[in-house]
Scaffold this motif. Sequence first.
Motif, PDB file in Angstrom:
ATOM      1  N   PHE A  65      14.596  44.351  31.570  1.00 24.73           N
ATOM      2  CA  PHE A  65      14.416  42.908  31.594  1.00 24.73           C
ATOM      3  C   PHE A  65      14.794  42.350  32.966  1.00 24.73           C
ATOM      4  O   PHE A  65      14.079  41.508  33.521  1.00 24.73           O
ATOM      5  N   ASN A  66      15.917  42.804  33.511  1.00 25.95           N
ATOM      6  CA  ASN A  66      16.336  42.349  34.840  1.00 25.95           C
ATOM      7  C   ASN A  66      15.354  42.770  35.922  1.00 25.95           C
ATOM      8  O   ASN A  66      15.123  42.025  36.884  1.00 25.95           O
ATOM      9  N   GLU A  67      14.764  43.953  35.794  1.00 27.71           N
ATOM     10  CA  GLU A  67      13.730  44.383  36.754  1.00 27.71           C
ATOM     11  C   GLU A  67      12.520  43.470  36.708  1.00 27.71           C
ATOM     12  O   GLU A  67      11.958  43.122  37.754  1.00 27.71           O
ATOM     13  N   GLN A  68      12.112  43.083  35.509  1.00 27.34           N
ATOM     14  CA  GLN A  68      10.962  42.187  35.366  1.00 27.34           C
ATOM     15  C   GLN A  68      11.253  40.808  35.936  1.00 27.34           C
ATOM     16  O   GLN A  68      10.379  40.168  36.522  1.00 27.34           O
ATOM     17  N   ILE A  69      12.458  40.325  35.784  1.00 29.98           N
ATOM     18  CA  ILE A  69      12.819  39.027  36.327  1.00 29.98           C
ATOM     19  C   ILE A  69      12.816  39.073  37.864  1.00 29.98           C
ATOM     20  O   ILE A  69      12.357  38.131  38.520  1.00 29.98           O
ATOM     21  N   LYS A  70      13.304  40.154  38.435  1.00 28.03           N
ATOM     22  CA  LYS A  70      13.343  40.271  39.893  1.00 28.03           C
ATOM     23  C   LYS A  70      11.948  40.398  40.510  1.00 28.03           C
ATOM     24  O   LYS A  70      11.741  40.011  41.653  1.00 28.03           O
ATOM     25  N   LYS A  71      10.992  40.903  39.771  1.00 26.26           N
ATOM     26  CA  LYS A  71       9.624  41.032  40.268  1.00 26.26           C
ATOM     27  C   LYS A  71       8.945  39.677  40.427  1.00 26.26           C
ATOM     28  O   LYS A  71       8.034  39.516  41.220  1.00 26.26           O
ATOM     29  N   ARG A  72       9.340  38.714  39.673  1.00 22.86           N
ATOM     30  CA  ARG A  72       8.707  37.395  39.713  1.00 22.86           C
ATOM     31  C   ARG A  72       9.136  36.616  40.872  1.00 22.86           C
ATOM     32  O   ARG A  72       9.694  36.398  41.669  1.00 22.86           O
TER      33      ARG A  72
END
Length: 72
Positions: A65-72
């Motif tokens: 989830f944190n990886e997906q947030i950082k991609k945005r």
Amino acid sequence: MMTFFEISTLEMWPDMMFAAIDARGYDLTPKEKNSKFVSLLYVIYIFVTTFFIMNLFISVIVDKFNEQIKKR
């Protein structure tokens, strides 16, 4: 070691626990309810391993989830 793995998967662990409770030793016949403290060991082991596995599962989800947030 295989017994601990089978218990941690929660497949047929009560049968193994009852067999361990009745066990007396090598080359001795089982005696019903020989060692009741073994059941406590099994229950504690199950709580610890399921908590550990659940914690690993949740940490992977939070990490992704944190990886997906950082991609945005």
